[in-house]
Write a protein that holds these residues in place. Sequence first.
Motif, PDB file in Angstrom:
ATOM      1  N   HIS A  27       9.331 -10.058  -0.145  1.00 47.31           N
ATOM      2  CA  HIS A  27       8.289 -10.904  -0.708  1.00 47.31           C
ATOM      3  C   HIS A  27       7.275 -11.363   0.317  1.00 47.31           C
ATOM      4  O   HIS A  27       6.392 -12.147   0.024  1.00 47.31           O
ATOM      5  N   LEU A  28       7.414 -10.888   1.557  1.00 51.22           N
ATOM      6  CA  LEU A  28       6.416 -11.197   2.570  1.00 51.22           C
ATOM      7  C   LEU A  28       5.303 -10.154   2.486  1.00 51.22           C
ATOM      8  O   LEU A  28       5.550  -8.989   2.208  1.00 51.22           O
ATOM      9  N   ASP A  29       4.095 -10.624   2.734  1.00 56.23           N
ATOM     10  CA  ASP A  29       2.935  -9.734   2.638  1.00 56.23           C
ATOM     11  C   ASP A  29       2.695  -9.079   3.989  1.00 56.23           C
ATOM     12  O   ASP A  29       2.292  -9.738   4.948  1.00 56.23           O
ATOM     13  N   TRP A  30       2.929  -7.758   4.049  1.00 56.59           N
ATOM     14  CA  TRP A  30       2.802  -7.053   5.323  1.00 56.59           C
ATOM     15  C   TRP A  30       1.385  -7.098   5.875  1.00 56.59           C
ATOM     16  O   TRP A  30       1.190  -7.032   7.094  1.00 56.59           O
ATOM     17  N   SER A  31       0.388  -7.193   5.023  1.00 60.14           N
ATOM     18  CA  SER A  31      -0.976  -7.153   5.542  1.00 60.14           C
ATOM     19  C   SER A  31      -1.317  -8.432   6.324  1.00 60.14           C
ATOM     20  O   SER A  31      -2.264  -8.437   7.108  1.00 60.14           O
ATOM     21  N   LEU A  32      -0.562  -9.496   6.115  1.00 55.62           N
ATOM     22  CA  LEU A  32      -0.791 -10.708   6.903  1.00 55.62           C
ATOM     23  C   LEU A  32      -0.469 -10.464   8.371  1.00 55.62           C
ATOM     24  O   LEU A  32      -1.050 -11.102   9.261  1.00 55.62           O
ATOM     25  N   VAL A  33       0.471  -9.574   8.633  1.00 57.46           N
ATOM     26  CA  VAL A  33       0.830  -9.255  10.018  1.00 57.46           C
ATOM     27  C   VAL A  33      -0.308  -8.522  10.703  1.00 57.46           C
ATOM     28  O   VAL A  33      -0.576  -8.703  11.902  1.00 57.46           O
ATOM     29  N   GLN A  34      -0.996  -7.691   9.915  1.00 59.89           N
ATOM     30  CA  GLN A  34      -2.168  -7.003  10.450  1.00 59.89           C
ATOM     31  C   GLN A  34      -3.199  -8.022  10.919  1.00 59.89           C
ATOM     32  O   GLN A  34      -3.799  -7.879  11.992  1.00 59.89           O
ATOM     33  N   GLU A  68     -11.199   8.703   4.059  1.00 60.72           N
ATOM     34  CA  GLU A  68     -10.286   8.408   5.163  1.00 60.72           C
ATOM     35  C   GLU A  68     -10.710   7.120   5.832  1.00 60.72           C
ATOM     36  O   GLU A  68     -11.866   6.943   6.147  1.00 60.72           O
ATOM     37  N   LEU A  69      -9.745   6.246   6.088  1.00 57.93           N
ATOM     38  CA  LEU A  69     -10.064   4.975   6.729  1.00 57.93           C
ATOM     39  C   LEU A  69      -9.362   4.886   8.068  1.00 57.93           C
ATOM     40  O   LEU A  69      -8.272   5.386   8.258  1.00 57.93           O
ATOM     41  N   LYS A  70     -10.021   4.211   9.007  1.00 61.72           N
ATOM     42  CA  LYS A  70      -9.364   3.912  10.271  1.00 61.72           C
ATOM     43  C   LYS A  70      -8.143   3.042   9.993  1.00 61.72           C
ATOM     44  O   LYS A  70      -8.099   2.313   9.009  1.00 61.72           O
ATOM     45  N   VAL A  71      -7.189   3.069  10.923  1.00 57.93           N
ATOM     46  CA  VAL A  71      -5.978   2.263  10.774  1.00 57.93           C
ATOM     47  C   VAL A  71      -6.323   0.804  10.538  1.00 57.93           C
ATOM     48  O   VAL A  71      -5.681   0.125   9.735  1.00 57.93           O
ATOM     49  N   SER A  72      -7.357   0.301  11.226  1.00 58.03           N
ATOM     50  CA  SER A  72      -7.679  -1.124  11.095  1.00 58.03           C
ATOM     51  C   SER A  72      -8.199  -1.466   9.698  1.00 58.03           C
ATOM     52  O   SER A  72      -8.262  -2.633   9.345  1.00 58.03           O
ATOM     53  N   HIS A  73      -8.576  -0.464   8.939  1.00 59.66           N
ATOM     54  CA  HIS A  73      -9.081  -0.732   7.602  1.00 59.66           C
ATOM     55  C   HIS A  73      -8.113  -0.305   6.520  1.00 59.66           C
ATOM     56  O   HIS A  73      -8.438  -0.340   5.352  1.00 59.66           O
ATOM     57  N   LEU A  74      -6.948   0.155   6.906  1.00 58.30           N
ATOM     58  CA  LEU A  74      -5.916   0.473   5.921  1.00 58.30           C
ATOM     59  C   LEU A  74      -5.132  -0.786   5.596  1.00 58.30           C
ATOM     60  O   LEU A  74      -4.900  -1.628   6.456  1.00 58.30           O
ATOM     61  N   ASP A  75      -4.741  -0.900   4.348  1.00 63.31           N
ATOM     62  CA  ASP A  75      -4.028  -2.092   3.914  1.00 63.31           C
ATOM     63  C   ASP A  75      -2.522  -1.869   4.083  1.00 63.31           C
ATOM     64  O   ASP A  75      -1.915  -1.069   3.391  1.00 63.31           O
ATOM     65  N   TRP A  76      -1.935  -2.605   5.024  1.00 65.89           N
ATOM     66  CA  TRP A  76      -0.525  -2.417   5.337  1.00 65.89           C
ATOM     67  C   TRP A  76       0.374  -2.726   4.166  1.00 65.89           C
ATOM     68  O   TRP A  76       1.472  -2.179   4.064  1.00 65.89           O
ATOM     69  N   SER A  77      -0.028  -3.615   3.283  1.00 68.22           N
ATOM     70  CA  SER A  77       0.867  -3.979   2.194  1.00 68.22           C
ATOM     71  C   SER A  77       1.019  -2.830   1.189  1.00 68.22           C
ATOM     72  O   SER A  77       1.974  -2.816   0.419  1.00 68.22           O
ATOM     73  N   LEU A  78       0.102  -1.883   1.207  1.00 64.54           N
ATOM     74  CA  LEU A  78       0.257  -0.722   0.324  1.00 64.54           C
ATOM     75  C   LEU A  78       1.469   0.117   0.728  1.00 64.54           C
ATOM     76  O   LEU A  78       2.086   0.773  -0.100  1.00 64.54           O
ATOM     77  N   VAL A  79       1.780   0.106   2.005  1.00 59.61           N
ATOM     78  CA  VAL A  79       2.950   0.861   2.491  1.00 59.61           C
ATOM     79  C   VAL A  79       4.235   0.214   1.984  1.00 59.61           C
ATOM     80  O   VAL A  79       5.216   0.893   1.667  1.00 59.61           O
ATOM     81  N   GLN A  80       4.217  -1.102   1.886  1.00 57.23           N
ATOM     82  CA  GLN A  80       5.364  -1.821   1.331  1.00 57.23           C
ATOM     83  C   GLN A  80       5.622  -1.357  -0.097  1.00 57.23           C
ATOM     84  O   GLN A  80       6.762  -1.133  -0.504  1.00 57.23           O
ATOM     85  N   SER A  81       4.546  -1.221  -0.867  1.00 61.23           N
ATOM     86  CA  SER A  81       4.687  -0.746  -2.245  1.00 61.23           C
ATOM     87  C   SER A  81       5.169   0.703  -2.264  1.00 61.23           C
ATOM     88  O   SER A  81       6.020   1.077  -3.080  1.00 61.23           O
ATOM     89  N   PHE A  82       4.614   1.520  -1.378  1.00 59.24           N
ATOM     90  CA  PHE A  82       5.048   2.918  -1.278  1.00 59.24           C
ATOM     91  C   PHE A  82       6.552   2.992  -1.046  1.00 59.24           C
ATOM     92  O   PHE A  82       7.277   3.733  -1.724  1.00 59.24           O
ATOM     93  N   LEU A  83       7.031   2.214  -0.114  1.00 58.54           N
ATOM     94  CA  LEU A  83       8.448   2.263   0.248  1.00 58.54           C
ATOM     95  C   LEU A  83       9.326   1.831  -0.933  1.00 58.54           C
ATOM     96  O   LEU A  83      10.362   2.438  -1.206  1.00 58.54           O
TER      97      LEU A  83
END
Lengths: 298, 298
Positions: free
Chosen positions: B7-14, A2-17
Amino acid sequence: MELKVSHLDWSLVQSFLAVAETGSLSGAAAALGQSQPTLGRHIKTLEDQLSVTLFQRHPKGLSLTDTGNSILPAAIAMRAAMTQIANTAEIDAGDLSGTVRIACSVFAAHHVLPVVLAKIREHEPAISLVLQPSDDSENLTFRDADIAVRMYRPKQLDLITRHIAEIEMGVFAAHSYIQRKGRPENLQGMFDHDVVGYDTSPLMIDAMKSMGHTIAPDAFVVRTDNQSAYWELVRAGCGIGFTQAHLGRADPHIEELDIGIDIPSLPVWLTTHDTVRRIPRVARVWDLLAREIPRALQ
Amino acid sequence: MELKVSHLDWSLVQSFLAVAETGSLSGAAAALGQSQPTLGRHIKTLEDQLSVTLFQRHPKGLSLTDTGNSILPAAIAMRAAMTQIANTAEIDAGDLSGTVRIACSVFAAHHVLPVVLAKIREHEPAISLVLQPSDDSENLTFRDADIAVRMYRPKQLDLITRHIAEIEMGVFAAHSYIQRKGRPENLQGMFDHDVVGYDTSPLMIDAMKSMGHTIAPDAFVVRTDNQSAYWELVRAGCGIGFTQAHLGRADPHIEELDIGIDIPSLPVWLTTHDTVRRIPRVARVWDLLAREIPRALQ
DNA sequence: GATCTGCTATTCATTAATGAATGGAATTAA
DNA sequence: TTAATTCCATTCATTAATGAATAGCAGATC
């Protein structure tokens, strides 16, 4: 793990979606401009980071688990926020270049928008235009189109709409048809003629009913639901047809018929999202559409 | 260069959000567990993708441009959604392990929570506990803490709160002080004694005023705003002090004084966010805190 | 003025991520 | 039954991203 929110990679959610919406790794890969193994790895990494299973794997793709379905709304919210960021940046950049996507009916894509878009390109050579024709009954999904041109008043509450024109309708037949079959004197006589109609669409039957005539779909001896092809059938002499007056009157092989009925005109509406409308190039195209479409309908 | 949302990288927003909130690349790097050059690159890449300038660079860090400020709310919304995803996954995972973070006052972190946390660890050895003491007047930011223990009723509307105990207060002095200076007979006489007070905090002065005595801050011959150090000053014999009754009564070097006043007790509240509360390990710690804190205050 | 502190920007070696290619499985059509 | 299609999973070479180290700048302190 389990990772804190600050260590989760947001771009993985883009792929999930993308996988959730396309239902497959390869479909999502195409949508995101990446590769299928990458998408598979992203989903696995996200599942590892969150310590949950998000998809069931099948030979034909992936289906969401209950957990996957639970987090889907938040993923959609992230995309909405990302879209807001992109739109805000574009508004601030103030740039009159880039691409504007226009959605409209197949018919309008053939007979109305081409001359309009040529005019817009003449005025704004730095703006690229994408025409997205569709006769699907669903309303706009503004993930893909910036502006829609509709022949009905859009009903969604969060949209900007503008009524820009009325399209006069008329009854027409080709000279080749008239030479073979003559002209009907009135609406009643028209039904002794060949009439081109729609196949499954109830639009024309409903219009006849509102004028006091009940007819069956197979009263139309030639039928298609494709409105652009409909007009080509009339032009080829298959029978009498109803279409937009500006089109019939501009065609030298076509004669307008007076059968004593008054067909209601079609409204023309532009519609877009409030935030998208503020993007400079979209605003510019919006203004030009509002000016040029009525002109094209004369 | 403008890219479609897909095509935008969501993790850049983080990364953008971390820099915006810390005000520097190195600060954001520490928060995200990455390196300073990486953060610099991420910001540059995002600026390139969106074709805007998001930060002004200074020798001492970075400040947001107007555009940067415009997109900040959407970036915050993305984090809220990401937090929702992480919480939802944790709830579904149903796992009774991991870390729970508890925020409380410095005083409680010294004299109340240690024995409680030992008890919780005894019951749930798979749950790690982080104690986050602070006397800052700001309310909880639940990015960092899962549960807060407060000596006042929390007022935020979107929180779950629970009143679990009342802390009795008392007047105390060390034996060493009493041997030197004796005991006061009543509240009035107490002011002829040495009293330990707060420096800038108005808590004690306000309490005296509500009992009919107006005193100046410098009436306290020894002062500190650190409540934990306050108690150590009293224990060392610097003067008479006010503290939680369970603490004074448990200390063999301390005598409780009866000066004829009735000090209002302090309430103890637990508080957390609704979604966080549904994470299994947080729910478990919440229940154990609710049971063990009142016991520790006997 | 010299030194220290805290920051950004850049370089280069290392590590991580990616995609082309391939294999396997399931389904459908001939 | 065989062939074709569409998908996921895996391997390996290539590319991209990362972080340690260094240089430079501005401001504060002695």
